[in-house]
Design an enzyme around this catalytic site. Structure first.
Site, short mmCIF file in Angstrom:
data_model
loop_
_atom_site.label_atom_id
_atom_site.label_comp_id
_atom_site.label_asym_id
_atom_site.label_seq_id
_atom_site.Cartn_x
_atom_site.Cartn_y
_atom_site.Cartn_z
N TRP A 203 1.04 -1.13 0.03
CA TRP A 203 -0.08 0.01 -0.12
C TRP A 203 0.87 1.20 -0.04
CZ3 TRP A 203 -2.01 2.71 4.63
CH2 TRP A 203 -3.10 3.74 4.67
N ASP B 113 -0.88 -5.57 9.04
CA ASP B 113 -1.96 -4.70 8.58
C ASP B 113 -2.94 -5.63 8.13
OD1 ASP B 113 -3.48 -2.72 7.64
OD2 ASP B 113 -1.84 -2.10 6.30
N LYS C 159 -13.62 -1.16 6.11
CA LYS C 159 -14.03 -1.84 5.09
C LYS C 159 -15.14 -2.89 5.22
CE LYS C 159 -10.02 -0.45 3.85
NZ LYS C 159 -8.99 0.32 4.69
#
Length: 412
Positions: A146, A227, A262
């Site tokens: 990311w 993560d 999310k």
């Protein structure tokens, strides 16, 4: 006296601050979103933005969230500050999602959790804490990762190195390269691992790969920061934590950055959590005190609404069941769009076999498209994709699937 004040005001008003800075580069993803918004074409397609979209191209508010918010509206009595770790229930519910109810880590008090402003906030808190705890450590990121990972950890003062992850030829995991690169890590360095649904490649570690990395990390005393931005978007809430449990079973020092953006659809409420797992309860208490110090210096306490929504849902059996059902629907829709894209591309051309996309998980996939092809899709067809070729599969809908595949087939 008034003349003196007037003279001082005039002097101050003439002061100009000159920083002589060049324009900062636009964020590659958020900047693309702004360009998309400015495009007036009626059939434009956005496959760059990192948010879930339903079959109508909207980012919905989950029914479980709506019901929780209704309850909060009726019962909320104060807008006072939260304590530094946030909504108290968030810690226990986050740990249950990560470890499972009544896990020994929970029972022994070896995990401590603080609510944060989103997963990004969790990563930044972890970064500041780790810089204090291990000031000379190097931070290791997957290549690719990311884009904001680099920004966050470099801003915290870390030297950032990359380990191989994505093999462009096979479009699979480069485990041999990954292991070889982590062999270069110094004892006590820090490695970031994507818990599931790797962003941007969609290529996840299987259990064997997790075990290999865990063994290597144990031998070199590496600190693992997981993560965990997409729990539930891969194979399911429990299935997606398999890799985390491999690390924990190995006895490693682990931090976890969770996001509820999310899996609860709470993007603009900025709700996440940072969790530390230590060898003993006393170690966890000591470590957590430093995490709270980092939070105090950064934002003092997190926003309340998103935390209260998550806590309300996870504390109620019927709301939790509804949320899990909706999460499953989101996961299924993404998987369906993956399969449909691969099938439609096979019908239209034989230059590229896109079956590798069926083996990726989560919202994102590396499409294999070059930067030149990405730019041509934008210029000719108003299709917006990140320059790396990463596509947000959730941005594919039944209505834009065929025009998307027609355009991609043409540029191939």
């Amino acid at each position: 006296m008034y003349a003196t004040i007037a003279r001082l005001c005039n002097d101050v008003s003439g002061v100009t601050l000159m920083f002589h800075l060049d324009l900062a580069p636009a964020d590659p993803i958020l900047g693309l979103t702004e360009t998309f918004k400015a495009d007036l074409h009626p059939d434009k397609i956005n496959l760059g933005v990192g948010v879930y979209q339903d079959a109508n191209g909207r980012t919905p508010v989950l029914a479980a969230v709506k019901q929780a918010e209704t309850r909060l509206l009726e019962t909320e009595t104060s807008k006072s500050y939260l304590p530094i770790p946030g909504v108290p229930e968030i810690a226990s519910y986050t740990q249950e999602l990560l470890f499972g109810e009544h896990h020994t880590i929970i029972e022994q008090g070896r995990a401590k959790t603080a609510q944060t402003p989103g997963g990004t906030g969790a990563l930044r808190v972890a970064a500041d804490f780790l810089k204090r705890a291990k000031p000379n450590a190097t931070l290791w990121l997957s290549d690719p990762s990311w884009t904001n990972h680099h920004t966050i950890f470099e801003a915290a003062g870390f030297s950032v190195q990359s380990y191989r992850y994505y093999d462009k030829i096979s479009q699979r995991l480069d485990l041999a390269g990954l292991v070889a690169d982590l062999e270069r890590a110094a004892r006590g360095d820090i490695v970031i691992l994507h818990g599931c649904c790797h962003n941007p490649s969609g290529i996840d570690l299987d259990k064997g790969a997790w075990e290999t990395i865990a063994s290597q990390a144990k031998a070199k005393e590496l600190v693992c920061l997981v993560d965990f931005a997409y729990q539930g978007f891969g194979d399911g809430l429990e299935e997606d934590r398999e890799g985390l449990h491999v690390l924990l079973d190995t006895g490693l020092a682990v931090l976890v950055a969770s996001s509820f953006s999310k899996n609860f659809g709470l993007y603009n409420e900025r709700i996440g959590a940072v969790t530390v797992v230590e060898e003993t309860e006393n170690d966890a208490i000591n470590t957590f005190s430093h995490i709270q110090t980092a939070i105090r210096a950064m934002y003092s306490s997190p926003p309340a609404h998103g935390g209260n929504v998550v806590a309300t849902i996870l504390s109620d059996a019927s709301l939790k069941e509804l949320w899990i059902e909706e999460l499953g629907e989101m996961r299924t829709r993404i998987s369906t769009m993956r399969q449909a894209f691969v099938q439609q591309m096979a019908i239209r051309q034989q230059v590229v076999d896109f079956d590798f996309i069926n083996h990726q998980k989560g919202m994102f996939s590396f499409s294999g498209l070059t930067q030149e092809q990405v730019l041509k899709l934008r210029e000719d067809n108003h299709i917006y994709i990140v320059g790396s070729g990463r596509i947000n599969v959730a941005g594919i809908t039944p209505s834009n699937l065929e025009p998307l595949c027609d355009a991609v087939a043409k540029i191939l």
